[in-house]
Design an enzyme around this catalytic site. Structure first.
Site, PDB file in Angstrom:
ATOM      1  N   ASP A  44       0.879  -1.052   0.177  1.00 36.44           N
ATOM      2  CA  ASP A  44      -0.203  -0.058  -0.339  1.00 36.44           C
ATOM      3  C   ASP A  44       0.632   1.011  -0.099  1.00 36.44           C
ATOM      4  OD1 ASP A  44      -1.701   2.131   0.974  1.00 36.44           O
ATOM      5  OD2 ASP A  44      -2.842   0.102   1.160  1.00 36.44           O
ATOM      6  N   HIS A  79      -1.944   3.575  -5.252  1.00 31.24           N
ATOM      7  CA  HIS A  79      -1.987   4.534  -5.258  1.00 31.24           C
ATOM      8  C   HIS A  79       0.005   4.946  -4.681  1.00 31.24           C
ATOM      9  CE1 HIS A  79      -2.313   4.822  -0.794  1.00 31.24           C
ATOM     10  NE2 HIS A  79      -3.130   3.831  -1.291  1.00 31.24           N
ATOM     11  N   HIS A 111      -3.052  11.101   0.120  1.00 33.19           N
ATOM     12  CA  HIS A 111      -3.654  10.594  -1.696  1.00 33.19           C
ATOM     13  C   HIS A 111      -5.489  10.299  -1.503  1.00 33.19           C
ATOM     14  CE1 HIS A 111      -4.997   6.116   0.461  1.00 33.19           C
ATOM     15  NE2 HIS A 111      -3.281   6.828   1.024  1.00 33.19           N
ATOM     16  N   ASP A 125       2.208   2.772   3.573  1.00 37.99           N
ATOM     17  CA  ASP A 125       1.596   3.737   3.586  1.00 37.99           C
ATOM     18  C   ASP A 125       1.208   4.134   5.219  1.00 37.99           C
ATOM     19  OD1 ASP A 125      -0.882   4.715   2.090  1.00 37.99           O
ATOM     20  OD2 ASP A 125      -1.401   3.848   3.767  1.00 37.99           O
ATOM     21  N   THR A 171      -7.076   4.179  -0.691  1.00 32.64           N
ATOM     22  CA  THR A 171      -7.349   2.201  -0.302  1.00 32.64           C
ATOM     23  C   THR A 171      -8.204   1.418  -1.532  1.00 32.64           C
ATOM     24  OG1 THR A 171      -5.867   2.684   1.009  1.00 32.64           O
ATOM     25  CG2 THR A 171      -6.377   0.430   0.662  1.00 32.64           C
TER      26      THR A 171
HETATM   27  P1  AMP Z   1      -5.845   4.496   3.691  1.00 34.02           P
HETATM   28  O1  AMP Z   1      -6.651   5.162   4.770  1.00 34.02           O
HETATM   29  O2  AMP Z   1      -6.475   4.929   2.286  1.00 34.02           O
HETATM   30  O3  AMP Z   1      -4.275   4.856   3.707  1.00 34.02           O
HETATM   31  O4  AMP Z   1      -5.740   2.895   3.797  1.00 34.02           O
HETATM   32  C1  AMP Z   1      -4.651   1.888   4.279  1.00 34.02           C
HETATM   33  C2  AMP Z   1      -5.762   1.430   5.327  1.00 34.02           C
HETATM   34  O5  AMP Z   1      -7.000   0.420   5.025  1.00 34.02           O
HETATM   35  C3  AMP Z   1      -4.532   0.533   6.030  1.00 34.02           C
HETATM   36  O6  AMP Z   1      -3.283   0.990   7.260  1.00 34.02           O
HETATM   37  C4  AMP Z   1      -5.442  -0.943   6.675  1.00 34.02           C
HETATM   38  O7  AMP Z   1      -6.015  -0.083   8.187  1.00 34.02           O
HETATM   39  C5  AMP Z   1      -6.924  -0.624   6.224  1.00 34.02           C
HETATM   40  N1  AMP Z   1      -7.000  -1.588   6.066  1.00 34.02           N
HETATM   41  C6  AMP Z   1      -6.326  -2.402   4.406  1.00 34.02           C
HETATM   42  N2  AMP Z   1      -7.370  -3.342   4.226  1.00 34.02           N
HETATM   43  C7  AMP Z   1      -8.180  -3.167   4.641  1.00 34.02           C
HETATM   44  C8  AMP Z   1      -8.853  -4.674   4.738  1.00 34.02           C
HETATM   45  N3  AMP Z   1      -9.103  -5.798   4.037  1.00 34.02           N
HETATM   46  N4  AMP Z   1     -10.115  -4.688   5.489  1.00 34.02           N
HETATM   47  C9  AMP Z   1      -9.858  -3.055   6.598  1.00 34.02           C
HETATM   48  N5  AMP Z   1      -9.124  -2.196   6.605  1.00 34.02           N
HETATM   49  C10 AMP Z   1      -8.069  -2.075   5.777  1.00 34.02           C
HETATM   50 ZN    ZN Z   2      -3.409   2.692   0.449  1.00 35.51          ZN
HETATM   51 ZN    ZN Z   3      -3.043   5.533   2.534  1.00 36.61          ZN
END
Ligand code: AMP
Ligand code: ZN
Ligand code: ZN
Length: 418
Positions: free
Chosen positions: A47, A253, A356, A205, A83
């Site tokens: 990520d 991303h 992002h 990430d 994400t």
């Molecule tokens: P973002 O907030 O867009 O940076 O998303 C990244 C976060 O999404 C990660 O740090 C995780 O906490 C969460 N995440 C990723 N995959 C999963 C999943 N399958 N189920 C729940 N949370 C997730």
């Molecule tokens: Zn991500």
């Molecule tokens: Zn993120």
């Protein structure tokens, strides 16, 4: 913390020669795949991993992987570059307007529920959210075995079907444990003998959000990821799949540096009482109250600085973000590095270091794609690639009839060996 770097760095040196004589004891183990006549696929997401992270760090295991396989100059994610939408597009081959996961967290006025992967909502397991068919379900439906150790959406059933092996998301599961489990599931001598598997790593990430993409903390994370990649390749060797497994390494991303000087206070432009906020930043998805759309839009248009605002139907086609009913009437996209917030929220919480979600054409949002294995070319650098085509690529390798999707196999054919 991962503790055996030296071993895995050394491992790189003799990896090639080991795989030369690995063939004999691999024969028995790989029988299952010979029967299937397809080579298995392991899809790995790191990520928030940017190409430039590799340029500025010593990453011997990545370097070796890139030399052995094929990689794109960069990967163009879907919009918005968050994400859940981006991972679901990789898995299904659909643009966001066709799969409906419009952000990581959003309100659905038909279902009268909020989609969110954290408390208090934590709803992603409900299959009504997820449009399209992810590759692990295509595989299961056509008689193959899928095993997913995390991927957004992998916990949900799709028309009642799930991967043979899947795990409820728990970010505290050590990365080594994730790898060890997937090795067991791929092992030709094991019980599962997965044809398709996923792995997911979030720490690069997280480090990017907390410290910014240009921080030493991110560089540390990149080196840790390199060691994990070495550990993974060793695991693959140990189960006898070095010459059989197709590995796709991808990210969802990039990451942009934020600043508390680059803030757009929405409550100083419009009256927040007149709208519901489906999502906030860096793409504000705004649902005005009945009869308020033009007034709210005109106020935002009159102050259009450091962002672009659109009525949903005027959003440029290239975003592929118009058609789904979950997308509300007004979409406001912050310029890269800017944050959309309200004055009280900002005073209370401040700004994180990186984020992002921005325009998927912005170089800062571009990301990483590399693949190696018997079905991929070796030593090639391919032109930039759009992430919606990866579904078609995986379906072809696994000899599956793809579900309807927005990808085009002709866009990825050049990555495959003859
Ligand atoms: P973002 O907030 O867009 O940076 O998303 C990244 C976060 O999404 C990660 O740090 C995780 O906490 C969460 N995440 C990723 N995959 C999963 C999943 N399958 N189920 C729940 N949370 C997730
Ligand atoms: Zn991500
Ligand atoms: Zn993120």
């Amino acid at each position: 913390m991962f503790s055996k770097p030296v071993k895995y760095l050394l491992f790189v040196g003799f990896f090639t020669s080991l795989s030369l004589f690995a063939g004999c004891d691999q024969a028995a183990k790989t029988e299952h795949y010979d029967i299937n006549e397809t080579n298995p696929v392991l899809l790995i997401s790191i990520d928030g991993f940017m190409n430039e992270y590799l340029d500025r760090n010593e990453t011997p295991n990545f370097d070796h992987f890139l030399e052995q396989g094929v990689h794109a100059e960069y990967l163009i994610p879907v919009f918005p570059t968050k994400t859940f939408p981006t991972h679901w597009s990789i898995a299904t081959g659909l643009y966001v307007e066709n799969h409906g996961i419009i952000s990581n967290s959003f309100y659905d006025y038909e279902l009268e529920a909020r989609f969110s992967f954290g408390p208090p909502d934590d709803t992603p397991n409900d299959e009504r959210w997820w449009g399209g068919e992810p590759i692990w379900i295509t595989a299961e439906n056509q008689g193959l075995t899928s095993a997913t150790f995390f991927w957004p959406g992998s916990e949900a059933t799709i028309d009642g079907v799930q991967s043979t092996k899947w795990v409820d998301y728990d970010g505290s599961v050590p990365d080594i444990t994730r790898i060890d489990s997937v090795m067991t599931w791929l092992d030709p001598a094991g019980d599962v003998r997965a044809d398709f598997a996923t792995l997911y790593f979030s720490f690069v990430d997280s480090r990017g959000h907390s410290y910014g993409p240009n921080s030493p903390e991110v560089d540390e994370a990149v080196k840790e990821m390199d060691e994990l990649l070495g550990y993974l390749l060793e695991g693959i060797y140990e189960i006898g799949l070095s010459d059989k497994l197709n590995i796709i390494l991808v990210s969802d991303h990039g990451m942009a540096e934020l600043s508390d000087e680059k803030v757009i206070f929405l409550d100083e432009i419009i009256n927040l009482e007149d709208v519901d906020m489906v999502d906030w930043s860096p793409v504000a998805m705004i649902k005005p109250d009945e009869g308020k759309t033009i007034e709210v839009y005109e106020a935002l248009k009159a102050n259009e600085e450091h962002y672009s605002v659109y009525l949903r139907e005027d959003l440029p086609e290239r975003f592929r973000f118009r058609d789904h009913y979950r997308i509300p009437e007004i979409i406001m996209i912050a310029d890269v590095g800017f944050t959309i917030t309200s004055r009280p929220f900002f005073e209370d919480r401040g700004i994180i270091a990186g984020n992002h979600g921005y325009d998927n054409r912005a170089p800062e949002m571009h990301t990483f794609f590399a693949a190696k294995g018997p079905d991929f070319k070796s030593g090639d650098v391919a032109p930039p690639l759009e992430s919606v085509h990866i579904y078609e690529l995986m379906a072809r390798i696994l000899n599956l009839e793809p579900a309807p999707n927005d990808g085009n196999f002709e866009e990825v054919n050049h990555l495959l060996s003859e």
